[in-house]
Design a protein around this motif. Structure first.
Motif, PDB file in Angstrom:
ATOM      1  N   GLU A   1       6.302  19.963 -30.545  1.00  0.00           N
ATOM      2  CA  GLU A   1       7.193  18.775 -29.737  1.00  0.00           C
ATOM      3  C   GLU A   1       6.404  17.936 -28.820  1.00  0.00           C
ATOM      4  OE1 GLU A   1       8.275  22.521 -27.854  1.00  0.00           O
ATOM      5  OE2 GLU A   1       7.885  21.907 -29.602  1.00  0.00           O
ATOM      6  N   GLU A   2       5.501  18.430 -28.096  1.00  0.00           N
ATOM      7  CA  GLU A   2       4.671  17.451 -27.160  1.00  0.00           C
ATOM      8  C   GLU A   2       3.898  16.872 -27.877  1.00  0.00           C
ATOM      9  OE1 GLU A   2       4.081  20.717 -23.440  1.00  0.00           O
ATOM     10  OE2 GLU A   2       2.881  20.765 -25.321  1.00  0.00           O
ATOM     11  N   LEU A   3       3.261  17.147 -29.095  1.00  0.00           N
ATOM     12  CA  LEU A   3       2.385  16.269 -29.870  1.00  0.00           C
ATOM     13  C   LEU A   3       3.105  15.370 -30.615  1.00  0.00           C
ATOM     14  CD1 LEU A   3      -0.605  16.055 -30.487  1.00  0.00           C
ATOM     15  CD2 LEU A   3      -0.388  17.646 -32.735  1.00  0.00           C
ATOM     16  N   GLN A   4       4.384  15.528 -31.103  1.00  0.00           N
ATOM     17  CA  GLN A   4       5.366  14.440 -31.680  1.00  0.00           C
ATOM     18  C   GLN A   4       5.408  13.504 -30.642  1.00  0.00           C
ATOM     19  OE1 GLN A   4       9.379  15.868 -32.584  1.00  0.00           O
ATOM     20  NE2 GLN A   4       8.868  15.575 -34.790  1.00  0.00           N
ATOM     21  N   ALA A   5       5.695  13.604 -29.530  1.00  0.00           N
ATOM     22  CA  ALA A   5       5.885  12.826 -28.449  1.00  0.00           C
ATOM     23  C   ALA A   5       4.626  11.901 -28.244  1.00  0.00           C
ATOM     24  CB  ALA A   5       6.583  13.463 -27.099  1.00  0.00           C
ATOM     25  N   ALA A   6       3.515  12.487 -28.584  1.00  0.00           N
ATOM     26  CA  ALA A   6       2.366  11.501 -28.202  1.00  0.00           C
ATOM     27  C   ALA A   6       1.964  10.986 -29.369  1.00  0.00           C
ATOM     28  CB  ALA A   6       1.444  12.437 -27.722  1.00  0.00           C
ATOM     29  N   ALA A   7       2.690  10.733 -30.288  1.00  0.00           N
ATOM     30  CA  ALA A   7       1.981   9.880 -31.605  1.00  0.00           C
ATOM     31  C   ALA A   7       1.455   8.758 -31.477  1.00  0.00           C
ATOM     32  CB  ALA A   7       3.479   9.842 -32.502  1.00  0.00           C
ATOM     33  N   SER A   8       1.963   7.705 -30.290  1.00  0.00           N
ATOM     34  CA  SER A   8       1.384   6.571 -30.274  1.00  0.00           C
ATOM     35  C   SER A   8      -0.100   6.585 -29.650  1.00  0.00           C
ATOM     36  CB  SER A   8       2.249   5.760 -29.257  1.00  0.00           C
ATOM     37  OG  SER A   8       2.175   6.372 -27.856  1.00  0.00           O
ATOM     38  N   MET A   9      -0.506   7.638 -29.285  1.00  0.00           N
ATOM     39  CA  MET A   9      -1.978   7.859 -28.774  1.00  0.00           C
ATOM     40  C   MET A   9      -2.870   7.820 -29.998  1.00  0.00           C
ATOM     41  SD  MET A   9      -1.860  11.016 -26.002  1.00  0.00           S
ATOM     42  CE  MET A   9      -0.843  11.064 -24.548  1.00  0.00           C
ATOM     43  N   PHE A  10      -2.381   8.151 -31.314  1.00  0.00           N
ATOM     44  CA  PHE A  10      -3.305   7.985 -32.272  1.00  0.00           C
ATOM     45  C   PHE A  10      -3.451   6.658 -32.731  1.00  0.00           C
ATOM     46  CE2 PHE A  10      -1.518  12.266 -32.182  1.00  0.00           C
ATOM     47  CZ  PHE A  10      -2.615  13.372 -32.787  1.00  0.00           C
ATOM     48  N   THR A  11      -2.239   6.229 -32.720  1.00  0.00           N
ATOM     49  CA  THR A  11      -2.458   4.450 -33.328  1.00  0.00           C
ATOM     50  C   THR A  11      -3.397   3.939 -32.292  1.00  0.00           C
ATOM     51  OG1 THR A  11      -0.185   4.696 -33.935  1.00  0.00           O
ATOM     52  CG2 THR A  11      -1.171   2.438 -33.819  1.00  0.00           C
ATOM     53  N   LEU A  12      -3.084   3.758 -30.868  1.00  0.00           N
ATOM     54  CA  LEU A  12      -3.823   3.302 -29.991  1.00  0.00           C
ATOM     55  C   LEU A  12      -5.364   3.767 -29.699  1.00  0.00           C
ATOM     56  CD1 LEU A  12      -1.244   3.546 -26.899  1.00  0.00           C
ATOM     57  CD2 LEU A  12      -1.777   1.377 -28.326  1.00  0.00           C
ATOM     58  N   SER A  13      -5.675   4.869 -29.906  1.00  0.00           N
ATOM     59  CA  SER A  13      -7.108   5.126 -30.010  1.00  0.00           C
ATOM     60  C   SER A  13      -7.576   4.647 -31.343  1.00  0.00           C
ATOM     61  CB  SER A  13      -7.059   6.655 -30.099  1.00  0.00           C
ATOM     62  OG  SER A  13      -6.824   7.276 -29.010  1.00  0.00           O
ATOM     63  N   TRP A  14      -7.164   4.686 -32.331  1.00  0.00           N
ATOM     64  CA  TRP A  14      -8.012   4.243 -33.534  1.00  0.00           C
ATOM     65  C   TRP A  14      -8.028   2.588 -33.343  1.00  0.00           C
ATOM     66  CZ3 TRP A  14      -6.605   0.282 -37.206  1.00  0.00           C
ATOM     67  CH2 TRP A  14      -7.258   0.393 -38.645  1.00  0.00           C
ATOM     68  N   LEU A  15      -6.830   1.837 -32.831  1.00  0.00           N
ATOM     69  CA  LEU A  15      -7.046   0.350 -32.892  1.00  0.00           C
ATOM     70  C   LEU A  15      -7.919   0.093 -31.590  1.00  0.00           C
ATOM     71  CD1 LEU A  15      -3.177  -1.031 -32.648  1.00  0.00           C
ATOM     72  CD2 LEU A  15      -5.135  -1.723 -33.766  1.00  0.00           C
ATOM     73  N   PHE A  16      -7.899   0.672 -30.694  1.00  0.00           N
ATOM     74  CA  PHE A  16      -8.908   0.157 -29.616  1.00  0.00           C
ATOM     75  C   PHE A  16     -10.365   0.424 -30.147  1.00  0.00           C
ATOM     76  CE2 PHE A  16      -5.874   0.841 -26.141  1.00  0.00           C
ATOM     77  CZ  PHE A  16      -5.660  -0.198 -25.735  1.00  0.00           C
ATOM     78  N   ASP A  17     -10.656   1.387 -30.843  1.00  0.00           N
ATOM     79  CA  ASP A  17     -11.989   1.796 -31.593  1.00  0.00           C
ATOM     80  C   ASP A  17     -12.058   0.459 -32.525  1.00  0.00           C
ATOM     81  OD1 ASP A  17     -14.561   3.086 -32.247  1.00  0.00           O
ATOM     82  OD2 ASP A  17     -13.259   3.666 -34.085  1.00  0.00           O
ATOM     83  N   THR A  18     -11.288   0.500 -33.692  1.00  0.00           N
ATOM     84  CA  THR A  18     -11.499  -0.573 -34.455  1.00  0.00           C
ATOM     85  C   THR A  18     -11.618  -1.844 -34.272  1.00  0.00           C
ATOM     86  OG1 THR A  18     -10.218   0.942 -36.035  1.00  0.00           O
ATOM     87  CG2 THR A  18     -10.381  -1.359 -36.796  1.00  0.00           C
ATOM     88  N   LEU A  19     -10.674  -2.379 -33.166  1.00  0.00           N
ATOM     89  CA  LEU A  19     -10.690  -3.792 -32.804  1.00  0.00           C
ATOM     90  C   LEU A  19     -12.121  -4.032 -32.139  1.00  0.00           C
ATOM     91  CD1 LEU A  19      -7.119  -4.442 -31.653  1.00  0.00           C
ATOM     92  CD2 LEU A  19      -8.199  -5.368 -33.300  1.00  0.00           C
ATOM     93  N   GLU A  20     -12.622  -3.100 -31.518  1.00  0.00           N
ATOM     94  CA  GLU A  20     -14.054  -3.343 -30.893  1.00  0.00           C
ATOM     95  C   GLU A  20     -15.131  -3.720 -31.780  1.00  0.00           C
ATOM     96  OE1 GLU A  20     -14.075   0.150 -28.508  1.00  0.00           O
ATOM     97  OE2 GLU A  20     -13.390  -0.879 -26.779  1.00  0.00           O
TER      98      GLU A  20
END
Length: 449
Positions: A198-217
């Motif tokens: 349930e904690e990991l479920q609530a942290a789903a946006s971290m995956f998107t943001l980590s991927w986005l910052f890395d890919t955009l750079e």
């Protein structure tokens, strides 16, 4: 989204009065920090990354939205949709939607890929044994030991991926793990804490943001890697030729007087920071550095090779500082240094280039493969007795003697295999090289899963 599971009805249901505002909250969690920071709209992401990736990212946010409860009538859109419109869905689609309702985004390492059919996925956050996943599309492009952020759901007895699947680089992985440690209370250790579903479920946006910052750079040409000082990651090898008549023992005696050096053996020193640093790097990119067992960061290495003293660092700033220290300590024992500079991309491409450089193009493929594999055997056998940055500047044989070191050796070998497999032609000698002998010789084959 997977073509076999049509979610059009559920997406149409999203337009009902109570849901758009709820979805906007989730959408902002996934994209707000990036869009606000870059003064962009979501359409700008599509222009930069392409429409396919933009839709995949939207899918990540939508799948997260399907798991959440809101203070509106019905509470959860999946529960409400199945209650009101579930009779319109076939059994397979209904099972898939129900599975999405309780799904959890996690980071997986893939192996045993059968293109067009299946793969094994090991959860790098929650642990456990690898699980078999039926997959037809992603298996055609994924490579052994790739890391992906995904939701694995069980539908009518089969494990399948949901639509929001993101490939993670080592840098994006580090950024994600740093975020998870900060949120779940393990800031000063490299080990992830135990995280409940349930904690990991609530942290789903971290995956998107980590991927986005890395890919955009990387997509926008910005440096995606840096060291802990905030310096851009550019590898420097500064070579100091010995002055005439000077022996290695003369150099070693002087080098040992340089402050901050920790001697590993008769010819190798680690250059350490004066005191441990805590907190984030100066800039926002993921950082790359090695540390000693006591937590001290390694700024560089100094090594004696023949009639040269080598200083190796991962930034221009450190190279300049280290050069000054060596010149002050050695004086006229060495001559003016020569410096070789390589980017991360150049270093990754360096070994394949060397393996091919002496081969004539008219050599038959089977002979070329044999020769390249022999060259790689020789190079990697030498590597087993050389200090490796990913292993805390220990040799693979040294690192494999401890439990923690064995895990690092396994990660290093997976990295080598993954990079070797990334050739445009799957029949390329680099792609067909087997690293199995290295796993067995280092005694870590049991960790190859």
């Amino acid at each position: 989204m997977p073509t076999s599971y049509d979610l059009k009805g559920l997406m149409k249901f999203l337009a009902r009065d109570e849901w758009p505002e709820c979805f906007d909250e989730v959408f902002y969690d996934h994209f707000g920090p990036v869009l606000d920071g870059g003064d962009m709209d979501f359409e700008d992401l599509s222009d930069i990354l392409g429409e396919v990736w933009a839709m995949t990212l939207w899918g990540c946010a939508f799948e997260d939205f399907l798991t959440q409860e809101f203070e509106v009538e019905g509470g959860n859109i999946v529960d409400e949709y199945l209650k009101r419109r579930g009779w319109k869905e076939n059994a397979q689609a209904k099972a898939y939607i129900k599975a999405l309702r309780t799904s959890v985004m996690s980071l997986y390492e893939v192996s045993e890929i059968v293109p067009g059919k299946s793969l094994m996925a090991r959860d790098l956050i929650r642990g456990g044994e690898p699980i078999a996943v039926s997959e037809g599309t992603a298996t055609k492009t994924l490579k052994q030991w790739d890391r992906i952020a995904a939701r694995i759901v069980s539908v009518m007895g089969k494990n399948v991926f949901a639509g929001g699947l993101l490939p993670f680089t080592p840098q994006a992985t580090d950024a994600l793990f740093d975020s998870l440690r900060q949120v779940f209370g393990k800031k000063n250790t490299k080990k992830l804490p135990a995280i409940k579903d349930e904690e990991l479920q609530a942290a789903a946006s971290m995956f998107t943001l980590s991927w986005l910052f890395d890919t955009l750079e990387r997509a926008m040409g910005l440096p995606s890697m840096q060291n802990a000082d905030g310096d851009e990651l550019v590898f420097h090898d500064v070579r100091f030729p010995f002055a005439p008549g000077v022996a290695q023992k003369d150099i070693a005696a002087r080098v040992s007087t340089i402050p901050g050096l920790s001697r590993e053996n008769a010819k190798f020193w680690n250059w350490l920071e004066e005191k441990p640093k805590h907190g984030a790097p100066k800039r926002g990119a993921p950082s790359f550095d090695t540390t000693m067992d006591n937590g001290m960061r390694v700024l560089g290495n100094i090594e004696l090779k023949g009639k040269f003293l080598h200083l190796s660092t991962n930034s221009g700033e450190r190279a300049q500082k280290g050069t000054t220290l060596i010149k002050q300590a050695l004086g006229d024992l060495v001559r003016a240094p020569l410096t070789e500079i390589r980017t991360v991309e150049q270093m990754m491409a360096e070994r394949p280039a060397r393996a091919h450089e002496d081969l004539e193009p008219e050599i038959p493929p089977e002979i070329a493969e044999q020769v390249v594999h022999q060259v790689m055997d020789r190079q990697y056998r030498e590597t087993l007795d050389q200090p490796i940055g990913m292993l805390g500047n220990k040799t693979p044989r040294q690192a494999a003697k401890s439990a923690t070191g064995r895990e690092k050796v396994a990660e290093w070998l997976k990295y080598l295999e993954n990079q070797s497999s990334r050739q445009p032609n799957p029949a390329d000698p680099m792609a067909t090289y087997s690293f199995e002998w290295m796993w067995r010789e280092l005694g870590v084959f049991d960790l190859r899963q």
